[in-house]
Motif scaffolding. Structure first.
Motif: not given
Length: 384
Positions: A355-382
């Motif tokens: 859901e986060l990855v899908d939301m990132a594609e149309r999120y107004p704050l793209q810089g913040e979306a990139d940060m959230e995607r990075m953190l989501a990938e980190w959580l995925k690794d955990q």
């Protein structure tokens, strides 16, 4: 001790019930006053209104008042846009309800983004900050000015050549604009949210708040264009400890530091920012207080993961806030961390990830979306 505790809780609940009852009575009284006012004004302004339609005229005018109020939301935001452009601002985003139009790479894009407690918002990139000054008055007062101007035009349009029902609509619409202008122009907070009048008065009195307001606007513009929080210079966000961090403008600017460290996975420094703002939380607007608690829960989940601490923070107020801001990306990050670290449910955690990855594609704050995607990938690794 238990009986005393239960007695205190019961007494507190009685106070809340009484306060809620008073609010309801106050609401109905306000509605009654508005209805009588609209009736009197309608009878005065609408030419040749028959006496036998008085009740219906009041009902129609009240209905038009509320319709007019909804229409004055985009009119108000358009005022900020127009006066901002006139004073050197650049368009960033325009929101009415949840519909958001934002500009990125020279193109206009659409997104679905809600901001609890507000009907709309116009964000712009301000001119440079020079010698402690930048043009802020017209940008802030623009919404009020536009409401008043359009209301004045509506009143001027009332005439005998217009039908009675058309005139009633014009009256209700004009009074709704006047109401909107007064509410937004008064220097106060509504449910913790500062009005335009509050911003103007505070920024004139407090140089720090003036600086913090500029930082918010500039940071928002950069994040919309794709600038990452970690790339924003942290020095401008270093407000002194004696500054009023409960002031909404100061809180927003200070919390940019949190995202700056979070984007670099410097979780200890991020936690320190939250510690520094904690003494001011009781006086903060509910939105900021709840957002800080969201991040406290997240850091606790990926850190000590103490169930008692999480349960204390994740109270009913925070649950309601998370539900109201479900289309903010950090809530998907929070859900992902909660499902894995607390419940050990990898499937649900990965559902929040998708859901986060899908939301990132149309999120107004793209810089913040990139940060959230990075953190989501980190959580995925955990998880894996």
């Amino acid at each position: 001790m238990k009986e005393e505790s239960e007695g205190a809780i019961l007494e507190e609940n009685k106070k809340k019930a009484k306060k809620s009852g008073l609010k309801n009575v106050g609401f109905f009284l306000i509605c009654a006053v508005i209805g009588m006012t609209l009736g009197i004004v309608s009878a005065t302004l609408v030419p040749n209104m028959p006496a036998d339609v008085g009740f219906y005229a009041i009902a129609i005018t009240v209905f038009c008042f509320f319709i007019g109020y909804l229409l004055h939301v985009p009119i108000h935001e358009a005022g900020h846009l127009v006066f901002g452009l006139l004073t050197g601002y650049e368009f960033v985003s325009f929101r009415v309800g949840s519909l958001t139009i934002y500009k990125k790479d020279g193109r206009y894009k659409k997104a679905n983004f809600t901001f609890p407690g507000t009907g709309g918002q116009c964000l712009m990139n301000p001119p440079e900050y020079n010698d402690g000054k930048f043009p802020s008055f017209l940008y802030n007062i623009g919404g009020v000015a536009m409401n008043l101007a359009v209301s004045a035009l509506a009143l001027l349009a009332i005439s005998e050549t217009v039908s009675m029902w058309g005139n009633l609509f014009l009256v209700g619409f004009a009074l709704a604009g006047l109401f909107t202008a007064v509410v937004n122009g008064m220097p106060r907070k509504i449910n913790g949210f500062p009005t335009d009048g509050y911003n103007i008065v505070t920024m004139r009195k407090d140089e720090v708040a003036n600086w913090a307001f500029w930082i918010q606007l500039r940071a928002n513009a950069l994040l919309t264009q794709g600038e990452r929080p970690k790339d924003l210079p942290v020095e401008p966000f270093l407000l002194d400890a004696q500054d009023d961090l409960a002031n909404p403008m100061n809180t927003s600017a200070y919390m940019l530091r949190y995202n700056h460290y979070l984007d670099q996975k410097e979780f200890d420094k991020a936690a320190q920012v939250l510690t520094e703002v904690t003494p001011f939380m009781d006086k903060m607007m509910p939105l900021h207080r709840n957002e800080i608690n969201v991040e406290k829960v997240f850091l606790e989940l990926i850190g000590d993961n103490d169930p008692a601490v999480i349960q204390e923070l994740y109270n009913e107020e925070l649950i309601q806030h998370v539900q109201a801001t479900h289309n903010w990306m950090n809530k998907k990050r929070l859900a992902m961390a909660y499902e894995w670290f607390q419940r050990r449910d990898a499937d649900k955690a990965m559902e929040s990830y998708r859901e986060l990855v899908d939301m990132a594609e149309r999120y107004p704050l793209q810089g913040e979306a990139d940060m959230e995607r990075m953190l989501a990938e980190w959580l995925k690794d955990q998880i894996h």
